[in-house]
Design a protein around this motif. Sequence first.
Motif, PDB file in Angstrom:
ATOM      1  N   ILE A   7       0.859  -1.176   0.000  1.00  0.00           N
ATOM      2  CA  ILE A   7       0.000   0.000   0.000  1.00  0.00           C
ATOM      3  C   ILE A   7       0.899   1.231   0.000  1.00  0.00           C
ATOM      4  CG2 ILE A   7      -1.782   1.299   1.227  1.00  0.00           C
ATOM      5  CD1 ILE A   7      -2.707  -1.295   2.476  1.00  0.00           C
ATOM      6  N   ARG A   8       0.578   2.198  -0.794  1.00  0.00           N
ATOM      7  CA  ARG A   8       1.359   3.422  -0.854  1.00  0.00           C
ATOM      8  C   ARG A   8       0.871   4.369   0.244  1.00  0.00           C
ATOM      9  NH1 ARG A   8       2.674   4.299  -7.299  1.00  0.00           N
ATOM     10  NH2 ARG A   8       2.580   2.096  -7.854  1.00  0.00           N
ATOM     11  N   TRP A   9       1.334   4.093   1.461  1.00  0.00           N
ATOM     12  CA  TRP A   9       0.885   4.848   2.629  1.00  0.00           C
ATOM     13  C   TRP A   9       1.209   6.331   2.502  1.00  0.00           C
ATOM     14  CZ3 TRP A   9      -2.206   2.178   5.707  1.00  0.00           C
ATOM     15  CH2 TRP A   9      -2.069   0.789   5.774  1.00  0.00           C
ATOM     16  N   GLN A  10       2.293   6.651   1.843  1.00  0.00           N
ATOM     17  CA  GLN A  10       2.691   8.046   1.758  1.00  0.00           C
ATOM     18  C   GLN A  10       1.704   8.901   0.966  1.00  0.00           C
ATOM     19  OE1 GLN A  10       4.155   5.519   0.330  1.00  0.00           O
ATOM     20  NE2 GLN A  10       4.617   5.936  -1.836  1.00  0.00           N
ATOM     21  N   ASN A  11       0.805   8.261   0.210  1.00  0.00           N
ATOM     22  CA  ASN A  11      -0.188   8.998  -0.580  1.00  0.00           C
ATOM     23  C   ASN A  11      -1.536   9.124   0.105  1.00  0.00           C
ATOM     24  OD1 ASN A  11       1.735   9.185  -2.603  1.00  0.00           O
ATOM     25  ND2 ASN A  11       0.953   7.413  -3.740  1.00  0.00           N
ATOM     26  N   GLN A  53       4.187   6.262   8.271  1.00  0.00           N
ATOM     27  CA  GLN A  53       4.289   6.187   6.816  1.00  0.00           C
ATOM     28  C   GLN A  53       3.282   7.089   6.112  1.00  0.00           C
ATOM     29  OE1 GLN A  53       4.726   1.994   5.340  1.00  0.00           O
ATOM     30  NE2 GLN A  53       4.407   1.456   7.491  1.00  0.00           N
ATOM     31  N   CYS A  54       2.469   7.841   6.881  1.00  0.00           N
ATOM     32  CA  CYS A  54       1.408   8.673   6.302  1.00  0.00           C
ATOM     33  C   CYS A  54       1.663  10.141   6.635  1.00  0.00           C
ATOM     34  CB  CYS A  54       0.042   8.238   6.818  1.00  0.00           C
ATOM     35  SG  CYS A  54      -0.313   6.488   6.616  1.00  0.00           S
ATOM     36  N   PRO A  55       2.602  10.793   5.992  1.00  0.00           N
ATOM     37  CA  PRO A  55       2.939  12.169   6.365  1.00  0.00           C
ATOM     38  C   PRO A  55       1.876  13.187   6.000  1.00  0.00           C
ATOM     39  CG  PRO A  55       4.171  11.502   4.423  1.00  0.00           C
ATOM     40  CD  PRO A  55       3.460  10.285   4.908  1.00  0.00           C
ATOM     41  N   ILE A  56       0.996  12.880   5.032  1.00  0.00           N
ATOM     42  CA  ILE A  56      -0.025  13.848   4.611  1.00  0.00           C
ATOM     43  C   ILE A  56      -1.416  13.440   5.079  1.00  0.00           C
ATOM     44  CG2 ILE A  56       1.337  14.580   2.620  1.00  0.00           C
ATOM     45  CD1 ILE A  56      -0.489  12.864   0.867  1.00  0.00           C
ATOM     46  N   LEU A  96      -3.181  16.368  10.088  1.00  0.00           N
ATOM     47  CA  LEU A  96      -4.369  15.688  10.596  1.00  0.00           C
ATOM     48  C   LEU A  96      -5.375  16.705  11.131  1.00  0.00           C
ATOM     49  CD1 LEU A  96      -5.591  12.859  11.091  1.00  0.00           C
ATOM     50  CD2 LEU A  96      -4.716  13.025  13.425  1.00  0.00           C
ATOM     51  N   MET A  97      -6.560  16.753  10.516  1.00  0.00           N
ATOM     52  CA  MET A  97      -7.616  17.673  10.929  1.00  0.00           C
ATOM     53  C   MET A  97      -8.799  16.973  11.575  1.00  0.00           C
ATOM     54  SD  MET A  97      -7.755  20.502   7.874  1.00  0.00           S
ATOM     55  CE  MET A  97      -8.241  19.293   6.647  1.00  0.00           C
ATOM     56  N   SER A  98      -8.967  15.684  11.300  1.00  0.00           N
ATOM     57  CA  SER A  98     -10.115  14.952  11.840  1.00  0.00           C
ATOM     58  C   SER A  98      -9.635  13.621  12.406  1.00  0.00           C
ATOM     59  CB  SER A  98     -11.161  14.710  10.746  1.00  0.00           C
ATOM     60  OG  SER A  98     -12.232  13.926  11.233  1.00  0.00           O
ATOM     61  N   PHE A  99     -10.004  13.343  13.657  1.00  0.00           N
ATOM     62  CA  PHE A  99      -9.628  12.088  14.309  1.00  0.00           C
ATOM     63  C   PHE A  99     -10.851  11.526  15.023  1.00  0.00           C
ATOM     64  CE2 PHE A  99      -8.000   9.537  17.863  1.00  0.00           C
ATOM     65  CZ  PHE A  99      -7.201   8.639  17.153  1.00  0.00           C
ATOM     66  N   SER A 100     -11.195  10.276  14.701  1.00  0.00           N
ATOM     67  CA  SER A 100     -12.357   9.616  15.290  1.00  0.00           C
ATOM     68  C   SER A 100     -11.919   8.294  15.892  1.00  0.00           C
ATOM     69  CB  SER A 100     -13.450   9.373  14.238  1.00  0.00           C
ATOM     70  OG  SER A 100     -13.855  10.586  13.636  1.00  0.00           O
ATOM     71  N   LEU A 101     -12.388   8.036  17.103  1.00  0.00           N
ATOM     72  CA  LEU A 101     -12.027   6.816  17.815  1.00  0.00           C
ATOM     73  C   LEU A 101     -13.280   6.180  18.389  1.00  0.00           C
ATOM     74  CD1 LEU A 101      -9.959   4.853  19.068  1.00  0.00           C
ATOM     75  CD2 LEU A 101      -9.816   6.426  21.017  1.00  0.00           C
ATOM     76  N   ARG A 102     -13.404   4.877  18.157  1.00  0.00           N
ATOM     77  CA  ARG A 102     -14.536   4.109  18.669  1.00  0.00           C
ATOM     78  C   ARG A 102     -13.987   2.891  19.408  1.00  0.00           C
ATOM     79  NH1 ARG A 102     -17.515  -0.313  16.623  1.00  0.00           N
ATOM     80  NH2 ARG A 102     -19.674  -0.385  17.349  1.00  0.00           N
ATOM     81  N   VAL A 103     -14.187   2.892  20.720  1.00  0.00           N
ATOM     82  CA  VAL A 103     -13.691   1.803  21.564  1.00  0.00           C
ATOM     83  C   VAL A 103     -14.812   1.370  22.492  1.00  0.00           C
ATOM     84  CG1 VAL A 103     -11.944   1.048  23.191  1.00  0.00           C
ATOM     85  CG2 VAL A 103     -11.377   2.787  21.500  1.00  0.00           C
ATOM     86  N   HIS A 104     -15.135   0.096  22.489  1.00  0.00           N
ATOM     87  CA  HIS A 104     -16.209  -0.403  23.338  1.00  0.00           C
ATOM     88  C   HIS A 104     -15.725  -1.397  24.386  1.00  0.00           C
ATOM     89  CE1 HIS A 104     -20.098   0.655  20.931  1.00  0.00           C
ATOM     90  NE2 HIS A 104     -19.312   1.682  21.130  1.00  0.00           N
ATOM     91  N   ARG A 105     -14.453  -1.755  24.349  1.00  0.00           N
ATOM     92  CA  ARG A 105     -13.947  -2.701  25.342  1.00  0.00           C
ATOM     93  C   ARG A 105     -12.534  -2.307  25.733  1.00  0.00           C
ATOM     94  NH1 ARG A 105     -16.162  -8.765  24.034  1.00  0.00           N
ATOM     95  NH2 ARG A 105     -18.214  -8.175  23.287  1.00  0.00           N
ATOM     96  N   ARG A 106     -12.222  -2.546  26.987  1.00  0.00           N
ATOM     97  CA  ARG A 106     -10.888  -2.290  27.529  1.00  0.00           C
ATOM     98  C   ARG A 106     -10.464  -0.845  27.263  1.00  0.00           C
ATOM     99  NH1 ARG A 106      -7.059  -7.432  26.579  1.00  0.00           N
ATOM    100  NH2 ARG A 106      -6.011  -6.413  28.321  1.00  0.00           N
ATOM    101  N   VAL A 107     -11.403   0.055  27.551  1.00  0.00           N
ATOM    102  CA  VAL A 107     -11.152   1.480  27.337  1.00  0.00           C
ATOM    103  C   VAL A 107      -9.951   1.938  28.144  1.00  0.00           C
ATOM    104  CG1 VAL A 107     -12.126   3.783  27.629  1.00  0.00           C
ATOM    105  CG2 VAL A 107     -13.571   1.920  26.788  1.00  0.00           C
ATOM    106  N   GLU A 108      -9.834   1.436  29.376  1.00  0.00           N
ATOM    107  CA  GLU A 108      -8.765   1.888  30.264  1.00  0.00           C
ATOM    108  C   GLU A 108      -7.379   1.521  29.748  1.00  0.00           C
ATOM    109  OE1 GLU A 108     -10.153  -2.165  31.584  1.00  0.00           O
ATOM    110  OE2 GLU A 108     -11.044  -0.298  30.878  1.00  0.00           O
ATOM    111  N   SER A 163       0.335  13.014  17.938  1.00  0.00           N
ATOM    112  CA  SER A 163       0.351  14.459  18.117  1.00  0.00           C
ATOM    113  C   SER A 163      -0.207  15.091  16.846  1.00  0.00           C
ATOM    114  CB  SER A 163       1.773  14.966  18.371  1.00  0.00           C
ATOM    115  OG  SER A 163       1.788  16.378  18.445  1.00  0.00           O
ATOM    116  N   SER A 164      -1.279  15.871  17.008  1.00  0.00           N
ATOM    117  CA  SER A 164      -1.956  16.464  15.845  1.00  0.00           C
ATOM    118  C   SER A 164      -2.136  17.956  16.093  1.00  0.00           C
ATOM    119  CB  SER A 164      -3.299  15.783  15.610  1.00  0.00           C
ATOM    120  OG  SER A 164      -4.069  15.791  16.802  1.00  0.00           O
ATOM    121  N   PRO A 165      -1.160  18.777  15.759  1.00  0.00           N
ATOM    122  CA  PRO A 165      -1.248  20.207  16.058  1.00  0.00           C
ATOM    123  C   PRO A 165      -2.323  20.945  15.285  1.00  0.00           C
ATOM    124  CG  PRO A 165       0.697  19.716  14.731  1.00  0.00           C
ATOM    125  CD  PRO A 165       0.129  18.402  15.146  1.00  0.00           C
ATOM    126  N   THR A 166      -2.819  20.396  14.170  1.00  0.00           N
ATOM    127  CA  THR A 166      -3.841  21.080  13.367  1.00  0.00           C
ATOM    128  C   THR A 166      -5.219  20.447  13.522  1.00  0.00           C
ATOM    129  OG1 THR A 166      -3.306  19.711  11.441  1.00  0.00           O
ATOM    130  CG2 THR A 166      -2.127  21.809  11.676  1.00  0.00           C
TER     131      THR A 166
END
Length: 597
Positions: free
Chosen positions: A279-283, A307-310, A344-356, A367-370
Amino acid sequence: MSSPPYLSKSLLRTSYIPSDCAVQAHKLLEQGSCRLGSVETEISRLRALISKLSSEKQETIKFIDNHREMLSPFNKLPRDLVEEVFYHCLPVAYNAVINIHEAPLLLGRVCTQWRRVSYTCPRLWTTIHIVGSDPDSSTNSRQDKAKLETISCWLARSGVSPLHISFYYNSPPSGWYNASAIDREILPELNVIASHSRRWRAIDLRFRRANQWIFDFLLRLHSSEVPLLRTFRLRVDLDTEYAEYKAPNIFLENNILDTPNLRCLGLSANAVIRPKVRIRWQNLTTIELTYRRVTFQPEVFAQLLAQCPILESCTISIDWSSEQWGTSLSQPQSSTLMITLPRLMSFSLRVHRRVEEVIPQLFDIISSPTLKHFALELGCSRQGYPVHVEWTLLHCLHRFLERSTGKLEEVDLQLYDPPGPLLLKILRGLPASIKRLKLLLWTRVDDPQSGPQYLDDALLKNFIPGGRSESQDENQDSELSALTESQVLFPNLEVIQLEEVDLSQKTIVDFLKSRSVLCGQNGVARLRRATILITDTKALNEDQILNMDLQWGSELEEIERQTNLQASVQYPVLRPTSPPVDSNPTGLEINRHQFFF
């Protein structure tokens, strides 16, 4: 001709026959018969005249309508402008469906000119949502043939334009063992789609269950056959061990994901974390990974992100506990695993088990400064967490958001079975820069002691300037109070959506007034839109809802008139119980925009 003399019925009912009037009676009878004939003749003539005039009227109306159409401003529009208007009639939240009541098919049913324009405009036919046929249904072969012809004609009208295709099939439980029965109904549709693979721009394949022929279909494709592919999603709702461990073999044997233009990838994590998968992760700019029946390993995930700079959008869904596979989550070394994603402008996380365990490991490596959009869906423990675990969760979340450097604007928060104080502590840890907030609390199993948890008046008062209760301030620990300096939650809030809440009318009105009419006095931003959905446990019948609108509907209207606030408070309607049905038989999903939920 004068009318014949009137004979009374009393005279006609007797046996009296005047002999001197017999001849006169015969003449009068003949005269009456002649008059009746002339009247009927006149009626026939008038009816023929009315029919002729009615035909002339219809022709005149048609003549006038035709000339009015010639003078219609719409006919003076250039064709490219008409096509632009038609294009904006297409659905934007999902691919166009094969339905005569929706665009683009609806546009061709208005008039001949619209049909000619719509059928010859390729970009109206570049999106399509297809629902696979049920192999167990006794459908007519003519209907099956007509469906395939419709799909073929639809795609042919798109010309050479790139295609956005979504396909859904609710496969039977034993589908993958009986491929011959499925080929008759499903594979012809997929074959039609595959014949246009060189024009694929976005392909979204969703299946209810895993089947062997799904993977056989994907094995036919190669990256050279999808040169325009930018978005690829493969989802199986009820994944099995067979699906999880067969999927990687597809992309090891056939590198369909090795296309140079791929930008958005949605797949099971087990299918992409293998080192031999090309997979071309860099794209990639968008990643949607689902961890199901596979252990979440922070080190591997960090290597993938590196591997995903953009990367601009990342969605992680962790549905299965690693305990089911006899493994445990390893403890990460946060100092060596920190990955910075500058775009990175949008981050979504879905966790239903072992949250701790998942939350500290995941948030400490990113780290997502934007970051501007953050969505979090957690399955919490109703019994709550130990103090040290809760402290770790909150501070890991706070440190992650703190690294966004104050640019976070939108939060979508969904909690399942949250302990009472945890939600408030999470809200207090969110930055004050938030402008749009969606909040949803789900209760899956009622606790006989404490009952279901809802967002109530006590919690909403923290959104009202000066409305916090003293008890809540006393219960707040000093460590948590240092997370925010604001006396009111989210002073910059402009849009809010609250679902499954149990709020009183007075608290709702106080909140709306404090954020709209009195926003300048309270030193907060003016609220532009508020949507409040009351929990189903407070369902009312139609008469009760009408009375409620009469009681305080005028007060909401006055607030809207003064501040242009768009406010909506919806109560569920109490309806008779009915047997459960499939709420989404077509598998059509509303694509959430990157922002505004």
